[in-house]
Write an enzyme that holds these catalytic residues in place. Structure first.
Site, PDB file in Angstrom:
ATOM      1  CD  GLN A 122      -2.339   1.031   2.578  1.00 48.97           C
ATOM      2  OE1 GLN A 122      -1.923   0.510   3.647  1.00 48.97           O
ATOM      3  NE2 GLN A 122      -3.771   1.884   2.789  1.00 48.97           N
ATOM      4  CB  SER A 125       1.917   7.373   4.232  1.00 47.23           C
ATOM      5  OG  SER A 125       1.041   6.749   4.807  1.00 47.23           O
ATOM      6  CB  SER A 157       3.440  -2.545   5.623  1.00 44.82           C
ATOM      7  OG  SER A 157       3.161  -1.683   6.700  1.00 44.82           O
ATOM      8  CD  GLU A 240      -5.365   0.718   6.001  1.00 52.03           C
ATOM      9  OE1 GLU A 240      -5.743   1.480   5.169  1.00 52.03           O
ATOM     10  OE2 GLU A 240      -4.454   0.290   6.542  1.00 52.03           O
ATOM     11  CG  ASN A 355      -7.125   4.504  17.593  1.00 51.91           C
ATOM     12  OD1 ASN A 355      -6.861   4.106  16.279  1.00 51.91           O
ATOM     13  ND2 ASN A 355      -7.174   3.587  18.527  1.00 51.91           N
ATOM     14  CD  GLU A 356      -4.792  10.417  18.612  1.00 51.27           C
ATOM     15  OE1 GLU A 356      -4.296   9.887  17.354  1.00 51.27           O
ATOM     16  OE2 GLU A 356      -4.750   9.845  19.562  1.00 51.27           O
TER      17      GLU A 356
HETATM   18  C1  LIG Z   1       3.098  -0.439  11.319  1.00 52.56           C
HETATM   19  C2  LIG Z   1       2.564   0.536  10.396  1.00 52.56           C
HETATM   20  C3  LIG Z   1       2.450   0.096   9.103  1.00 52.56           C
HETATM   21  C4  LIG Z   1       1.885   1.021   8.262  1.00 52.56           C
HETATM   22  N1  LIG Z   1       1.946   0.487   6.809  1.00 52.56           N
HETATM   23  C5  LIG Z   1       1.547   1.196   5.903  1.00 52.56           C
HETATM   24  C6  LIG Z   1       1.431   1.117   4.744  1.00 52.56           C
HETATM   25  O1  LIG Z   1       1.758  -0.196   4.271  1.00 52.56           O
HETATM   26  N2  LIG Z   1       1.175   2.135   3.466  1.00 52.56           N
HETATM   27  C7  LIG Z   1       0.965   3.346   3.797  1.00 52.56           C
HETATM   28  O2  LIG Z   1       0.644   4.008   2.843  1.00 52.56           O
HETATM   29  N3  LIG Z   1       1.102   3.763   5.235  1.00 52.56           N
HETATM   30  C8  LIG Z   1       1.334   2.984   6.234  1.00 52.56           C
HETATM   31  N4  LIG Z   1       1.777   3.170   7.467  1.00 52.56           N
HETATM   32  C9  LIG Z   1       1.332   4.812   7.988  1.00 52.56           C
HETATM   33  C10 LIG Z   1       0.037   4.961   8.344  1.00 52.56           C
HETATM   34  O3  LIG Z   1      -1.050   5.212   7.642  1.00 52.56           O
HETATM   35  C11 LIG Z   1       0.287   6.591   9.046  1.00 52.56           C
HETATM   36  O4  LIG Z   1       1.336   6.455   9.886  1.00 52.56           O
HETATM   37  C12 LIG Z   1      -0.938   7.346   9.587  1.00 52.56           C
HETATM   38  O5  LIG Z   1      -1.745   7.655   8.681  1.00 52.56           O
HETATM   39  C13 LIG Z   1      -0.562   8.646  10.357  1.00 52.56           C
HETATM   40  O6  LIG Z   1       0.398   9.277   9.681  1.00 52.56           O
HETATM   41  P1  LIG Z   1       1.513  10.039  10.122  1.00 52.56           P
HETATM   42  O7  LIG Z   1       2.279   8.750  10.956  1.00 52.56           O
HETATM   43  O8  LIG Z   1       2.109  10.861   9.509  1.00 52.56           O
HETATM   44  O9  LIG Z   1       1.081  10.897  11.760  1.00 52.56           O
HETATM   45  P2  LIG Z   1       0.591  12.247  11.556  1.00 52.56           P
HETATM   46  O10 LIG Z   1      -0.554  12.510  10.707  1.00 52.56           O
HETATM   47  O11 LIG Z   1       1.661  13.516  11.542  1.00 52.56           O
HETATM   48  O12 LIG Z   1      -0.114  12.207  13.105  1.00 52.56           O
HETATM   49  C14 LIG Z   1       0.792  12.466  14.011  1.00 52.56           C
HETATM   50  C15 LIG Z   1       0.052  12.715  15.425  1.00 52.56           C
HETATM   51  O13 LIG Z   1      -0.780  13.746  15.326  1.00 52.56           O
HETATM   52  C16 LIG Z   1      -2.152  13.330  15.459  1.00 52.56           C
HETATM   53  N5  LIG Z   1      -3.365  14.198  14.444  1.00 52.56           N
HETATM   54  C17 LIG Z   1      -3.145  14.461  13.319  1.00 52.56           C
HETATM   55  N6  LIG Z   1      -4.071  15.342  12.687  1.00 52.56           N
HETATM   56  C18 LIG Z   1      -5.032  15.339  13.713  1.00 52.56           C
HETATM   57  C19 LIG Z   1      -6.355  15.722  13.884  1.00 52.56           C
HETATM   58  N7  LIG Z   1      -6.713  16.377  12.843  1.00 52.56           N
HETATM   59  N8  LIG Z   1      -6.741  15.713  15.111  1.00 52.56           N
HETATM   60  C20 LIG Z   1      -6.188  15.014  16.034  1.00 52.56           C
HETATM   61  N9  LIG Z   1      -5.053  14.629  16.087  1.00 52.56           N
HETATM   62  C21 LIG Z   1      -4.165  14.480  14.780  1.00 52.56           C
HETATM   63  C22 LIG Z   1      -2.222  11.796  14.961  1.00 52.56           C
HETATM   64  O14 LIG Z   1      -3.668  11.430  15.529  1.00 52.56           O
HETATM   65  C23 LIG Z   1      -1.116  11.475  15.452  1.00 52.56           C
HETATM   66  O15 LIG Z   1      -1.374  11.173  16.796  1.00 52.56           O
HETATM   67  C24 LIG Z   1       1.918   2.601   8.549  1.00 52.56           C
HETATM   68  C25 LIG Z   1       2.119   2.742   9.807  1.00 52.56           C
HETATM   69  C26 LIG Z   1       2.275   1.853  10.588  1.00 52.56           C
HETATM   70  C27 LIG Z   1       2.621   2.401  12.302  1.00 52.56           C
END
Ligand SMILES: Cc1cc2nc3c(=O)[nH]c(=O)nc-3n(C[C@H](O)[C@H](O)[C@H](O)COP(=O)(O)OP(=O)(O)OC[C@H]3O[C@@H](n4cnc5c(N)ncnc54)[C@H](O)[C@@H]3O)c2cc1C
Lengths: 371, 267
Positions: A122, A125, A157, A240, A355-356
Site C-alpha cells: 500500500q 502515505s 509495509s 482497512e 485513533n484521533e
Molecule cells: C506499522 C505501520 C504500518 C503502516 N503501513 C503503511 C502502509 O503499508 N502504507 C502506507 O501508505 N502507510 C502505512 N502506514 C502509515 C500510516 O498510515 C500513518 O502513520 C498514519 O496515517 C498517520 O500518519 P503519520 O504517521 O504521518 O502521523 P501524523 O498524521 O503526522 O500524526 C501525528 C499525530 O498527530 C495526530 N493528528 C494529526 N492530525 C490530527 C487531527 N486533525 N486531530 C487530532 N489529532 C491529529 C495523529 O493522530 C497522531 O497522533 C503504516 C504505519 C504503521 C505504524
C-alpha cells in the site's frame, strides 16, 4: 451463531486441512527470508483455494459467504496459523478492485493475487501527508498510452520485498484537494522505482520508502476514473478499518490463549490482572457479536467505531499477556510470541487512520458534531 | 452468535419509544404489554426502551424476574432492599420466594427508586432457576438504554452550547469523549443481546459488566460536557445519571460478576 450445515461442514474441512498442512513457525515476514517463507505458505493456501475464500471461483476463491469467511478466520487464527503476508492485496486492494475495477483488471490481477504471485504494498502515505492524506504531492502526468509517476511514498509495509504497489497520485494540480487525485497500480520493479527499506521498532525492515522517477503506468492500471481517486481510496479505507483486515477470529484466538496463560501462571489473588484478562475476553466476544450482527450493513463511517475498538483491544490484550509473563516478557526474537504480537499491536492505534482521526470521524459523521 | 432484530421486535421497540415519550406511567407499560414479554431477547428490546426513557418503578423486578403485572422484591445480598412499591412484595432467600413485609424506607441515590427494609413472611415456592439472570439481563439492557439517552442529549447540548464563539461540540476534547462513549455503548450492546440468546451465567455477567461500564462512562461524560447545568436537578438529566449510578451496583456489583465470569471461564 446461526450456522447451517454447509457452514459447519466448511468449518470441519478448514480445521482438518489446517491440522494437516500447518507449517512450523516461520521467520518474521519483515525479513527477506521470512517473506519468501510466508509467500510459500500463501501458495499452499491458494492450492487448497483457501487464500481468499470469499472470492468467486474464477479468481481463485470459493464463493464463500461472509459468514463462512468469518468461520475460516476463526479456524485459521485458532490453529495458530502464520500472519498473512498477502493481506494488503487480498484485504485492501481486492475489495476496491471488486468495487471500482474493470472486469479486465479483476481477471488479470485477482488470480495472481490469490496465488501470491503478486504481493501488493500500500503506497499511500507520504512524508508530508499522513493523517492528512489529501495533502499528497506525488504526481502523475499524462503521456502516450498512460502516465508518468513521480514522487515519494513512505511507511509502505513490506514494500522492500513486495512486487506491486497501489496508491494515490495528484493528476490535476489545479483541481481542489480531493478532486485532482488518481488511483494507480504500479510495478515496484519498474524502471524509475527505488525502494529504500526502513527498519521498524524491532529493527526489521517492515517499512519502506518508495521513490518514483517518471515511472510509466499504462492506462489499464488506473483504478477507477482519473481524478476520482479519493472516492476509490475511501472504499479501501473502509475495508482497512472495518472487518476485512481485522476479523474477530484473531482476537478470539488471542483471548483464548490469554485465558490459557492465566490458568497456567495467573495469581487468583491478583484481581486487577484477572480483570484485564476478563476485559480482553469480553472485548473479543463483543467484537465478534458486533460483527456477526452487522454483516448485512454496508461499511461506512461505522468502520471507525470498530477500528477504535479492535486497536485498543489488541493492545490491552497483549499488554495483559506481557504482564502475566512477568520478567520473561522481555524475551525477544520469537516470531508469533506475545511480545511479537505486542509490538505489532502498538502500531494499531496509528495505522489505518490514527485513533484521533477515527474519533473525529465518529463524532462528526456518526454523532453529527461540527468540524 | 447472530442477532438481528425481527420486524415485530423493531415495531415493539418503536411503539414503546413513542409511548414513553408521552408518559412513563405504569399504565402505559401495561397498555403496551411489557408484562407479557416472554423471551429474553424481547425482554432486552423492551428494557433498552425503558432505560432510554428512564422509566421509574420496579420494572426489572416485576417484568423480568417475577413476571407479574406489578409486584416487587428484594433478593439479598445483590438486591438487599425491596425495590419500590407494589401490592405484592417478596424476598428471595436461598432460591425460595417468601412474602416480605416492607418496614423502614431507605433513600436511594436515584430519587425515583424507593427502597425498603423488610420482614420475612411465609415461604411460597421455589423461584425458577433463570430468574436471577433475567434480572441481571434486564438491568443490563436498561443501563445501555440510559447510556444511549445520555449520549444523545449530550450530543444535542454540545451542538447548541457556545463558548469562545463556537459550539463546544466543535472542540476535539469534547468530540473525542463523545466518540469514546459511542464506541463503548455500540460494543456493549451485542454482549447484552448475546446473553439474551444463551441466558447462561457467563454471558449474563459479561453483559452486566460491559453495560455498567459503558453506561457509567456515558454518565460521567454527560455531566462533564454539560458543565454546571448538568450538576443541577433542574435539568432533568439527573434522572438518567442517578439511575445509572443506582443500577451499576444493583443486581450484582461489577466485582461479583467478575467472580462469576472468571469461574465460568476457568472452572
Ligand atoms: C506499522 C505501520 C504500518 C503502516 N503501513 C503503511 C502502509 O503499508 N502504507 C502506507 O501508505 N502507510 C502505512 N502506514 C502509515 C500510516 O498510515 C500513518 O502513520 C498514519 O496515517 C498517520 O500518519 P503519520 O504517521 O504521518 O502521523 P501524523 O498524521 O503526522 O500524526 C501525528 C499525530 O498527530 C495526530 N493528528 C494529526 N492530525 C490530527 C487531527 N486533525 N486531530 C487530532 N489529532 C491529529 C495523529 O493522530 C497522531 O497522533 C503504516 C504505519 C504503521 C505504524
Amino acid at each position: 451463531m446461526d450456522l447451517d450445515d454447509t457452514d459447519l461442514e466448511f468449518r470441519r474441512e478448514v480445521r482438518t486441512w489446517l491440522h494437516d498442512n500447518l507449517p512450523g513457525p516461520l521467520s518474521s515476514m519483515d525479513t527477506a527470508g521470512g517473506f519468501e517463507q510466508h509467500r510459500e505458505w500463501e501458495r499452499t493456501l491458494a492450492k487448497a483455494r483457501l487464500s481468499a475464500v470469499s472470492w468467486p471461483e474464477e479468481h481463485g476463491g470459493r464463493n464463500a459467504s461472509l459468514t463462512q469467511w468469518l468461520v475460516f478466520e476463526e479456524e485459521y487464527w485458532a490453529a495458530g496459523a502464520p500472519g498473512r503476508v498477502a493481506q494488503n492485496g487480498i484485504f485492501l486492494l481486492a475489495p476496491t478492485l471488486y468495487a471500482h475495477g474493470t472486469e479486465e483488471q479483476q481477471n488479470r490481477l485477482l488470480p495472481r493475487m490469490a496465488r501470491a504471485e503478486d504481493i501488493w504494498a500500500q503506497a499511500w502515505s507520504e512524508p508530508e501527508a499522513g493523517s492528512d492524506l489529501a495533502a499528497i504531492r506525488s504526481r502523475g502526468v499524462r503521456t502516450d498510452g498512460g502516465w508518468l509517476l513521480t514522487g515519494q511514498k513512505t511507511w509502505s509495509s513490506r514494500a522492500a520485498f513486495a512486487d506491486k504497489g497501489f496508491g494515490l497520485f495528484r493528476t490535476d494540480p489545479e483541481a481542489e484537494r480531493h478532486r485532482g487525485l488518481t488511483y494507480f497500480l504500479f510495478d515496484l520493479r519498474a524502471p524509475g522505482v527505488t525502494v529504500r527499506p526502513i527498519p521498524q521498532l524491532d529493527g526489521e525492515a517492515g517499512f519502506a520508502e518508495i521513490f518514483l522517477d517518471e515511472v510509466f503506468v499504462p492506462d489499464a492500471d488506473v483504478l477507477g476514473e482519473p481524478g476520482a481517486g479519493w472516492r476509490v481510496a475511501m472504499s479501501t479505507a473502509g475495508n482497512e478499518r472495518g472487518l476485512s483486515l481485522r476479523s474477530p477470529g484473531r482476537f478470539c484466538a488471542a483471548a483464548d490463549r490469554l485465558l490459557k496463560l492465566w490458568r497456567e501462571v495467573g495469581d487468583p489473588a491478583d484481581t486487577a490482572l484477572r480483570n484485564k484478562v476478563l476485559d480482553a475476553w469480553m472485548g473479543a466476544q463483543a467484537y465478534r457479536l458486533h460483527v456477526f450482527g452487522s454483516l448485512d450493513r454496508p461499511i461506512g463511517a461505522e468502520a471507525s467505531v470498530t477500528k477504535l475498538f479492535w486497536s485498543q483491544l489488541d493492545l490491552s490484550l497483549h499488554e495483559t499477556a506481557l504482564e502475566l509473563l512477568g520478567p520473561n516478557a522481555e524475551l525477544a526474537g520469537q516470531p508469533g510470541s506475545w511480545l511479537d504480537g505486542y509490538l505489532f499491536a502498538l502500531a494499531g492505534p496509528i495505522y489505518a487512520g490514527t485513533n484521533e482521526i477515527q474519533r473525529n470521524v465518529v463524532a462528526e459523521r456518526l454523532l453529527g458534531l461540527p468540524r | 452468535m447472530k442477532f438481528t432484530l425481527s420486524d415485530e421486535q423493531r415495531q415493539f421497540a418503536q411503539a414503546l419509544r413513542d409511548a414513553l415519550k408521552q408518559s412513563t406511567a405504569w399504565e402505559t407499560l401495561l397498555a403496551l404489554g411489557v408484562h407479557e414479554v416472554e423471551t429474553a431477547p424481547d425482554l432486552v428490546v423492551a428494557f433498552l426502551e425503558l432505560g432510554r426513557a428512564a422509566v421509574p418503578g420496579p420494572v426489572v423486578e416485576s417484568f423480568a424476574v417475577l413476571r407479574e403485572p406489578k409486584a416487587t422484591l428484594a433478593w439479598p445480598p445483590h438486591v438487599p432492599y425491596i425495590v419500590d412499591e407494589a401490592e405484592d412484595t417478596y424476598a428471595i432467600v436461598d432460591g425460595v420466594r417468601h412474602r416480605a413485609i416492607p418496614e423502614e424506607p431507605r433513600k436511594s441515590v436515584d430519587p425515583t427508586r424507593r427502597l425498603h427494609t423488610f420482614r420475612l413472611g411465609e415461604a411460597i415456592d421455589q423461584i425458577d432457576a433463570e430468574a436471577f439472570n433475567r434480572g441481571v439481563l434486564a438491568c443490563s439492557a436498561q443501563l445501555i438504554g440510559l447510556g444511549r439517552t445520555l449520549l444523545e442529549r449530550t450530543r444535542d447540548y454540545a451542538l447548541q452550547r457556545k463558548q469562545f464563539g463556537k459550539t463546544i461540540g466543535s472542540f476535539q476534547a469534547v468530540k473525542h469523549q463523545l466518540a469514546d462513549v459511542h464506541v463503548a455503548l455500540e460494543l456493549a450492546e451485542p454482549l447484552v443481546f448475546g446473553a439474551a440468546v444463551t441466558l447462561n451465567t457467563r454471558d449474563v455477567s459479561a453483559a452486566k459488566i460491559a453495560a455498567g461500564t459503558a453506561a457509567y462512562q456515558a454518565m460521567r461524560t454527560a455531566l462533564q460536557v454539560h458543565g454546571a447545568i448538568g450538576y443541577t436537578s433542574e435539568l432533568d438529566l439527573s434522572r438518567w445519571m442517578l439511575k445509572v449510578r443506582a443500577l451499576v451496583t444493583a443486581w450484582g456489583t461489577e466485582a461479583y460478576h467478575r467472580e462469576r465470569l472468571m469461574a465460568a471461564l476457568c472452572p
